[in-house]
Design a protein around this motif. Sequence first.
Motif, PDB file in Angstrom:
ATOM      1  N   ALA A   1      -0.460   3.574  10.055  1.00 63.74           N
ATOM      2  CA  ALA A   1       0.784   4.112  10.611  1.00 63.74           C
ATOM      3  C   ALA A   1       1.162   5.421   9.945  1.00 63.74           C
ATOM      4  O   ALA A   1       1.641   6.353  10.605  1.00 63.74           O
ATOM      5  N   SER A   2       0.952   5.517   8.635  1.00 58.86           N
ATOM      6  CA  SER A   2       1.292   6.757   7.939  1.00 58.86           C
ATOM      7  C   SER A   2       0.363   7.891   8.312  1.00 58.86           C
ATOM      8  O   SER A   2       0.751   9.060   8.267  1.00 58.86           O
TER       9      SER A   2
ATOM     10  N   SER B   1     -13.392  -0.556   3.165  1.00 63.22           N
ATOM     11  CA  SER B   1     -12.688  -0.652   4.440  1.00 63.22           C
ATOM     12  C   SER B   1     -11.361   0.099   4.396  1.00 63.22           C
ATOM     13  O   SER B   1     -10.914   0.642   5.413  1.00 63.22           O
ATOM     14  N   THR B   2     -10.726   0.152   3.228  1.00 61.77           N
ATOM     15  CA  THR B   2      -9.458   0.882   3.117  1.00 61.77           C
ATOM     16  C   THR B   2      -9.682   2.381   3.301  1.00 61.77           C
ATOM     17  O   THR B   2      -8.955   3.048   4.041  1.00 61.77           O
ATOM     18  N   ALA B   3     -10.701   2.920   2.630  1.00 63.44           N
ATOM     19  CA  ALA B   3     -11.007   4.343   2.773  1.00 63.44           C
ATOM     20  C   ALA B   3     -11.380   4.676   4.212  1.00 63.44           C
ATOM     21  O   ALA B   3     -10.992   5.724   4.742  1.00 63.44           O
ATOM     22  N   LEU B   4     -12.124   3.780   4.860  1.00 59.52           N
ATOM     23  CA  LEU B   4     -12.503   4.030   6.243  1.00 59.52           C
ATOM     24  C   LEU B   4     -11.287   4.007   7.155  1.00 59.52           C
ATOM     25  O   LEU B   4     -11.167   4.818   8.077  1.00 59.52           O
TER      26      LEU B   4
ATOM     27  N   LEU C   1      -0.051 -16.296 -10.637  1.00 66.07           N
ATOM     28  CA  LEU C   1      -1.233 -15.613 -10.109  1.00 66.07           C
ATOM     29  C   LEU C   1      -0.984 -15.081  -8.703  1.00 66.07           C
ATOM     30  O   LEU C   1      -1.579 -14.089  -8.292  1.00 66.07           O
ATOM     31  N   TYR C   2      -0.091 -15.743  -7.967  1.00 62.83           N
ATOM     32  CA  TYR C   2       0.210 -15.280  -6.615  1.00 62.83           C
ATOM     33  C   TYR C   2       0.825 -13.880  -6.635  1.00 62.83           C
ATOM     34  O   TYR C   2       0.561 -13.061  -5.753  1.00 62.83           O
ATOM     35  N   VAL C   3       1.652 -13.614  -7.639  1.00 62.35           N
ATOM     36  CA  VAL C   3       2.253 -12.285  -7.768  1.00 62.35           C
ATOM     37  C   VAL C   3       1.171 -11.245  -8.053  1.00 62.35           C
ATOM     38  O   VAL C   3       1.143 -10.156  -7.456  1.00 62.35           O
ATOM     39  N   VAL C   4       0.268 -11.580  -8.974  1.00 58.98           N
ATOM     40  CA  VAL C   4      -0.835 -10.667  -9.291  1.00 58.98           C
ATOM     41  C   VAL C   4      -1.699 -10.419  -8.054  1.00 58.98           C
ATOM     42  O   VAL C   4      -2.109  -9.288  -7.778  1.00 58.98           O
ATOM     43  N   ALA C   5      -1.958 -11.477  -7.289  1.00 58.28           N
ATOM     44  CA  ALA C   5      -2.785 -11.341  -6.091  1.00 58.28           C
ATOM     45  C   ALA C   5      -2.116 -10.433  -5.070  1.00 58.28           C
ATOM     46  O   ALA C   5      -2.778  -9.587  -4.439  1.00 58.28           O
ATOM     47  N   ALA C   6      -0.802 -10.575  -4.896  1.00 57.06           N
ATOM     48  CA  ALA C   6      -0.093  -9.743  -3.926  1.00 57.06           C
ATOM     49  C   ALA C   6      -0.129  -8.276  -4.333  1.00 57.06           C
ATOM     50  O   ALA C   6      -0.352  -7.386  -3.495  1.00 57.06           O
ATOM     51  N   ILE C   7       0.065  -8.007  -5.630  1.00 56.39           N
ATOM     52  CA  ILE C   7       0.038  -6.621  -6.097  1.00 56.39           C
ATOM     53  C   ILE C   7      -1.376  -6.052  -6.011  1.00 56.39           C
ATOM     54  O   ILE C   7      -1.589  -4.919  -5.548  1.00 56.39           O
ATOM     55  N   SER C   8      -2.361  -6.844  -6.435  1.00 52.68           N
ATOM     56  CA  SER C   8      -3.748  -6.373  -6.403  1.00 52.68           C
ATOM     57  C   SER C   8      -4.230  -6.151  -4.981  1.00 52.68           C
ATOM     58  O   SER C   8      -5.030  -5.247  -4.713  1.00 52.68           O
ATOM     59  N   GLY C   9      -3.751  -6.969  -4.034  1.00 52.85           N
ATOM     60  CA  GLY C   9      -4.180  -6.839  -2.646  1.00 52.85           C
ATOM     61  C   GLY C   9      -3.818  -5.519  -2.020  1.00 52.85           C
ATOM     62  O   GLY C   9      -4.467  -5.081  -1.058  1.00 52.85           O
ATOM     63  N   THR C  10      -2.801  -4.858  -2.547  1.00 55.11           N
ATOM     64  CA  THR C  10      -2.444  -3.535  -2.015  1.00 55.11           C
ATOM     65  C   THR C  10      -3.469  -2.478  -2.399  1.00 55.11           C
ATOM     66  O   THR C  10      -3.520  -1.409  -1.775  1.00 55.11           O
TER      67      THR C  10
ATOM     68  N   VAL D   1      -2.088  -9.431   2.258  1.00 53.34           N
ATOM     69  CA  VAL D   1      -1.438  -8.196   1.811  1.00 53.34           C
ATOM     70  C   VAL D   1      -2.323  -6.998   2.089  1.00 53.34           C
ATOM     71  O   VAL D   1      -1.858  -5.940   2.530  1.00 53.34           O
ATOM     72  N   ASN D   2      -3.627  -7.142   1.840  1.00 52.95           N
ATOM     73  CA  ASN D   2      -4.553  -6.043   2.064  1.00 52.95           C
ATOM     74  C   ASN D   2      -4.628  -5.670   3.537  1.00 52.95           C
ATOM     75  O   ASN D   2      -4.670  -4.472   3.891  1.00 52.95           O
ATOM     76  N   LEU D   3      -4.627  -6.666   4.423  1.00 54.33           N
ATOM     77  CA  LEU D   3      -4.666  -6.388   5.863  1.00 54.33           C
ATOM     78  C   LEU D   3      -3.424  -5.625   6.313  1.00 54.33           C
ATOM     79  O   LEU D   3      -3.504  -4.658   7.070  1.00 54.33           O
ATOM     80  N   PHE D   4      -2.255  -6.055   5.833  1.00 50.30           N
ATOM     81  CA  PHE D   4      -1.024  -5.361   6.193  1.00 50.30           C
ATOM     82  C   PHE D   4      -0.953  -3.973   5.562  1.00 50.30           C
ATOM     83  O   PHE D   4      -0.383  -3.049   6.144  1.00 50.30           O
ATOM     84  N   THR D   5      -1.530  -3.825   4.376  1.00 53.32           N
ATOM     85  CA  THR D   5      -1.560  -2.506   3.735  1.00 53.32           C
ATOM     86  C   THR D   5      -2.343  -1.517   4.584  1.00 53.32           C
ATOM     87  O   THR D   5      -1.933  -0.350   4.732  1.00 53.32           O
ATOM     88  N   LYS D   6      -3.458  -1.963   5.165  1.00 55.27           N
ATOM     89  CA  LYS D   6      -4.251  -1.074   6.019  1.00 55.27           C
ATOM     90  C   LYS D   6      -3.466  -0.667   7.262  1.00 55.27           C
ATOM     91  O   LYS D   6      -3.574   0.474   7.725  1.00 55.27           O
TER      92      LYS D   6
END
Length: 428
Positions: A388-389, A217-220, A336-345, A378-383
């Motif tokens: 935007a970019s 979904s990110t690539a799309l 683990l929350y920190v790892v999840a936030a970083i991985s979600g990007t 985090v992943n949703l906001f990253t998309k």
Amino acid sequence: MDTVEAFQRLGVALAVGLLVGIERGWQERSVRAGGRTAGIRTFALIGLLGGLTGYLQPYLGTAFTVALLLLFGAIFTLFKRREAEEEEDYSVTGVVAAILVFVLGAAAVVADPAVAAAAGVVTAGFLAARNRLHGFLKRLTWIELRSALVLLAMTVVALPLLPDRPIDPWGGLNLRTIWLMTVMIATISYAGYIAVRVAGSERGILFAGAAGGLASSTALTVAFANFARSAPENGRQLAAGAIIAGALSLARVLVITFVLVPSLSFKLAASLVPALLALLAVSFWTTRHGERGRKTPELQMNNPFDLLVVLQFGALLGAVTWVSKVLVDYAGPAMLYVVAAISGTMDLDAIALSTARLAGGSLALDTAGTAILIAVIVNLFTKVGLAASGAGASTFTVRLAGATLFCIGCGLAGYMLLMPLVPAPVPT
């Protein structure tokens, strides 16, 4: 066997011949009468001949069966050769099919008739799928074939050699488990890749979005953002495609966790199902009330079975799994929350897999669920940031951002309202 059973088994042998004969006759229906070696009648008789040969075997011996099979094969091959020379068609499929029908007819009598019948259906199916199979080979690229063969070789050859135990002092890296999960994700992604390759993105933006959600979904989202920049009139439709891709990425998380830890999947469903439905509703509403896009983007997706792609995801999964395990054991579950936030990007699959492996053991289900939800947000906001970019403050970005906020709002509402209703897992 008694007479009734003998007739039943011979009936199966005849049916196998009829089935294959119908397919062969249909394929050669335009050939003049007498111009083909075998059709429906001949194949039916071949099946019956094989059945009678099997029936007589106890009386005449195995040598009789083998001799008759060789004699039949030689005669049929001779006639088929004359037909091939006349039509300049040197395919050996007809000969193999005839011999197979003979063998299946005999097997229906001397062995299991259900197996013989099933094999007959499979035989007819393969023969009937000739054009589709050849078309598939024409569309198959060398890169796809090479990647699939390499992956199969690594799975079949290397997987049994991988140790099924942690190889590090902290117990965070199990190579066999990591590889199995990598193959599972690659298989899911390949479904979306094949959908786009075979059907083509010209089927529509929503279709491309759905297929892209299975692949990446990110690539799309990045691809659609770039297209929206050059074709802003399609912004609404492209946003709908990116939104439905995001919905399917949430569905992937639910499927992954359900396969590994069903109780964790039920907890996540309280938030992810309302969020998923919200995205689907916005996507279809945008499509229904928006202008039909006049162009559909040409998607360029990487083959998820490419060896480099597989190894990259395996390395990411291994890293996330190891870091998650070590931090949970030595710094507390909250890390683990920190790892999840970083991985979600970067990716949702890796954190979902690694967290699901820890859930119910060294990690409480509530903590695991919260970590995965953080990665999802985090992943949703990253998309949205990637949109935007790529497309700037366009209709595409605004629509995607609005759908993301609505999705997160519905997910939070589900978390507060439905989570208390989820039953606690029964201890095993």
